[in-house]
Write a protein that holds these residues in place. Sequence first.
Motif, PDB file in Angstrom:
ATOM      1  N   ILE A  51       0.834  -1.196   0.000  1.00  9.73           N
ATOM      2  CA  ILE A  51       0.000   0.000   0.000  1.00  9.73           C
ATOM      3  C   ILE A  51       0.869   1.247   0.000  1.00  9.73           C
ATOM      4  O   ILE A  51       0.629   2.179  -0.749  1.00  9.73           O
ATOM      5  CB  ILE A  51      -0.959  -0.001   1.203  1.00  9.73           C
ATOM      6  N   SER A  52       1.901   1.276   0.825  1.00  7.70           N
ATOM      7  CA  SER A  52       2.729   2.478   0.892  1.00  7.70           C
ATOM      8  C   SER A  52       3.469   2.703  -0.424  1.00  7.70           C
ATOM      9  O   SER A  52       3.644   3.830  -0.853  1.00  7.70           O
ATOM     10  CB  SER A  52       3.708   2.396   2.057  1.00  7.70           C
ATOM     11  N   LEU A  53       3.906   1.624  -1.077  1.00  7.54           N
ATOM     12  CA  LEU A  53       4.568   1.771  -2.370  1.00  7.54           C
ATOM     13  C   LEU A  53       3.587   2.309  -3.407  1.00  7.54           C
ATOM     14  O   LEU A  53       3.940   3.177  -4.201  1.00  7.54           O
ATOM     15  CB  LEU A  53       5.154   0.429  -2.825  1.00  7.54           C
ATOM     16  N   SER A  54       2.352   1.850  -3.369  1.00  8.94           N
ATOM     17  CA  SER A  54       1.342   2.340  -4.300  1.00  8.94           C
ATOM     18  C   SER A  54       1.051   3.813  -4.065  1.00  8.94           C
ATOM     19  O   SER A  54       0.873   4.573  -5.017  1.00  8.94           O
ATOM     20  CB  SER A  54       0.054   1.529  -4.150  1.00  8.94           C
ATOM     21  N   VAL A  55       0.996   4.226  -2.818  1.00  9.89           N
ATOM     22  CA  VAL A  55       0.745   5.631  -2.499  1.00  9.89           C
ATOM     23  C   VAL A  55       1.900   6.491  -2.985  1.00  9.89           C
ATOM     24  O   VAL A  55       1.687   7.563  -3.559  1.00  9.89           O
ATOM     25  CB  VAL A  55       0.509   5.804  -0.983  1.00  9.89           C
ATOM     26  N   VAL A  56       3.121   6.032  -2.782  1.00  8.33           N
ATOM     27  CA  VAL A  56       4.284   6.786  -3.248  1.00  8.33           C
ATOM     28  C   VAL A  56       4.247   6.926  -4.763  1.00  8.33           C
ATOM     29  O   VAL A  56       4.486   8.010  -5.301  1.00  8.33           O
ATOM     30  CB  VAL A  56       5.596   6.108  -2.778  1.00  8.33           C
ATOM     31  N   LEU A  57       3.936   5.851  -5.453  1.00  6.68           N
ATOM     32  CA  LEU A  57       3.857   5.898  -6.909  1.00  6.68           C
ATOM     33  C   LEU A  57       2.743   6.832  -7.369  1.00  6.68           C
ATOM     34  O   LEU A  57       2.945   7.639  -8.278  1.00  6.68           O
ATOM     35  CB  LEU A  57       3.637   4.487  -7.467  1.00  6.68           C
ATOM     36  N   LEU A  58       1.591   6.756  -6.735  1.00  7.82           N
ATOM     37  CA  LEU A  58       0.471   7.635  -7.088  1.00  7.82           C
ATOM     38  C   LEU A  58       0.829   9.100  -6.860  1.00  7.82           C
ATOM     39  O   LEU A  58       0.575   9.953  -7.723  1.00  7.82           O
ATOM     40  CB  LEU A  58      -0.766   7.260  -6.275  1.00  7.82           C
ATOM     41  N   LEU A  59       1.451   9.396  -5.726  1.00 15.67           N
ATOM     42  CA  LEU A  59       1.832  10.786  -5.444  1.00 15.67           C
ATOM     43  C   LEU A  59       2.909  11.273  -6.405  1.00 15.67           C
ATOM     44  O   LEU A  59       2.895  12.450  -6.799  1.00 15.67           O
ATOM     45  CB  LEU A  59       2.288  10.922  -4.000  1.00 15.67           C
TER      46      LEU A  59
ATOM     47  N   ARG B 201      -0.256   5.179  10.452  1.00 11.41           N
ATOM     48  CA  ARG B 201      -1.478   4.544  10.972  1.00 11.41           C
ATOM     49  C   ARG B 201      -2.717   5.197  10.383  1.00 11.41           C
ATOM     50  O   ARG B 201      -3.687   4.511  10.033  1.00 11.41           O
ATOM     51  CB  ARG B 201      -1.509   4.626  12.492  1.00 11.41           C
ATOM     52  N   PHE B 202      -2.703   6.525  10.254  1.00  8.96           N
ATOM     53  CA  PHE B 202      -3.843   7.243   9.680  1.00  8.96           C
ATOM     54  C   PHE B 202      -4.081   6.819   8.231  1.00  8.96           C
ATOM     55  O   PHE B 202      -5.204   6.522   7.836  1.00  8.96           O
ATOM     56  CB  PHE B 202      -3.596   8.754   9.768  1.00  8.96           C
ATOM     57  N   LEU B 203      -2.999   6.766   7.446  1.00  9.31           N
ATOM     58  CA  LEU B 203      -3.146   6.368   6.046  1.00  9.31           C
ATOM     59  C   LEU B 203      -3.560   4.906   5.920  1.00  9.31           C
ATOM     60  O   LEU B 203      -4.353   4.556   5.037  1.00  9.31           O
ATOM     61  CB  LEU B 203      -1.837   6.621   5.290  1.00  9.31           C
ATOM     62  N   ASP B 204      -3.064   4.048   6.815  1.00  8.17           N
ATOM     63  CA  ASP B 204      -3.491   2.649   6.813  1.00  8.17           C
ATOM     64  C   ASP B 204      -4.969   2.515   7.131  1.00  8.17           C
ATOM     65  O   ASP B 204      -5.675   1.708   6.522  1.00  8.17           O
ATOM     66  CB  ASP B 204      -2.672   1.828   7.810  1.00  8.17           C
ATOM     67  N   SER B 205      -5.459   3.304   8.079  1.00 11.65           N
ATOM     68  CA  SER B 205      -6.884   3.232   8.418  1.00 11.65           C
ATOM     69  C   SER B 205      -7.751   3.732   7.277  1.00 11.65           C
ATOM     70  O   SER B 205      -8.827   3.176   7.023  1.00 11.65           O
ATOM     71  CB  SER B 205      -7.170   4.016   9.693  1.00 11.65           C
ATOM     72  N   ILE B 206      -7.292   4.746   6.555  1.00  9.10           N
ATOM     73  CA  ILE B 206      -8.039   5.215   5.384  1.00  9.10           C
ATOM     74  C   ILE B 206      -8.067   4.135   4.310  1.00  9.10           C
ATOM     75  O   ILE B 206      -9.117   3.867   3.714  1.00  9.10           O
ATOM     76  CB  ILE B 206      -7.436   6.527   4.832  1.00  9.10           C
ATOM     77  N   ALA B 207      -6.923   3.477   4.078  1.00  9.28           N
ATOM     78  CA  ALA B 207      -6.860   2.412   3.079  1.00  9.28           C
ATOM     79  C   ALA B 207      -7.761   1.247   3.467  1.00  9.28           C
ATOM     80  O   ALA B 207      -8.455   0.684   2.613  1.00  9.28           O
ATOM     81  CB  ALA B 207      -5.425   1.939   2.907  1.00  9.28           C
ATOM     82  N   GLU B 208      -7.799   0.887   4.738  1.00  8.22           N
ATOM     83  CA  GLU B 208      -8.673  -0.195   5.195  1.00  8.22           C
ATOM     84  C   GLU B 208     -10.138   0.185   5.048  1.00  8.22           C
ATOM     85  O   GLU B 208     -10.964  -0.648   4.677  1.00  8.22           O
ATOM     86  CB  GLU B 208      -8.363  -0.546   6.642  1.00  8.22           C
ATOM     87  N   THR B 209     -10.462   1.435   5.335  1.00  2.39           N
ATOM     88  CA  THR B 209     -11.844   1.905   5.191  1.00  2.39           C
ATOM     89  C   THR B 209     -12.282   1.839   3.731  1.00  2.39           C
ATOM     90  O   THR B 209     -13.385   1.367   3.424  1.00  2.39           O
ATOM     91  CB  THR B 209     -11.989   3.334   5.723  1.00  2.39           C
ATOM     92  N   ILE B 210     -11.428   2.307   2.842  1.00  2.00           N
ATOM     93  CA  ILE B 210     -11.752   2.272   1.409  1.00  2.00           C
ATOM     94  C   ILE B 210     -11.868   0.831   0.949  1.00  2.00           C
ATOM     95  O   ILE B 210     -12.767   0.485   0.165  1.00  2.00           O
ATOM     96  CB  ILE B 210     -10.695   3.045   0.601  1.00  2.00           C
TER      97      ILE B 210
END
Length: 64
Positions: A3-11, A50-59
């Motif tokens: 997930i973090s790698l995907s977020v970095v790539l997206l950003l 943790r905040f970004l992980d919780s957003i990813a889990e919610t989505i």
Amino acid sequence: MAISLSVVLLLAIILVVMMRGGSIKAGPAIVAILFGFFLASTGMAPSINRFLDSIAETINSINF
């Protein structure tokens, strides 16, 4: 990790598109990158993660 790698790539893609579109110049983009780099080494990094992980889990839990 995935997930973090995907977020970095997206950003990174968003940053390149903004630079090419003229919405953001190279100087402010470098400042934004450096800010993120140094923010990741502070004590706030685990909270942000943790905040970004919780957003990813919610989505991920949304069913259409």
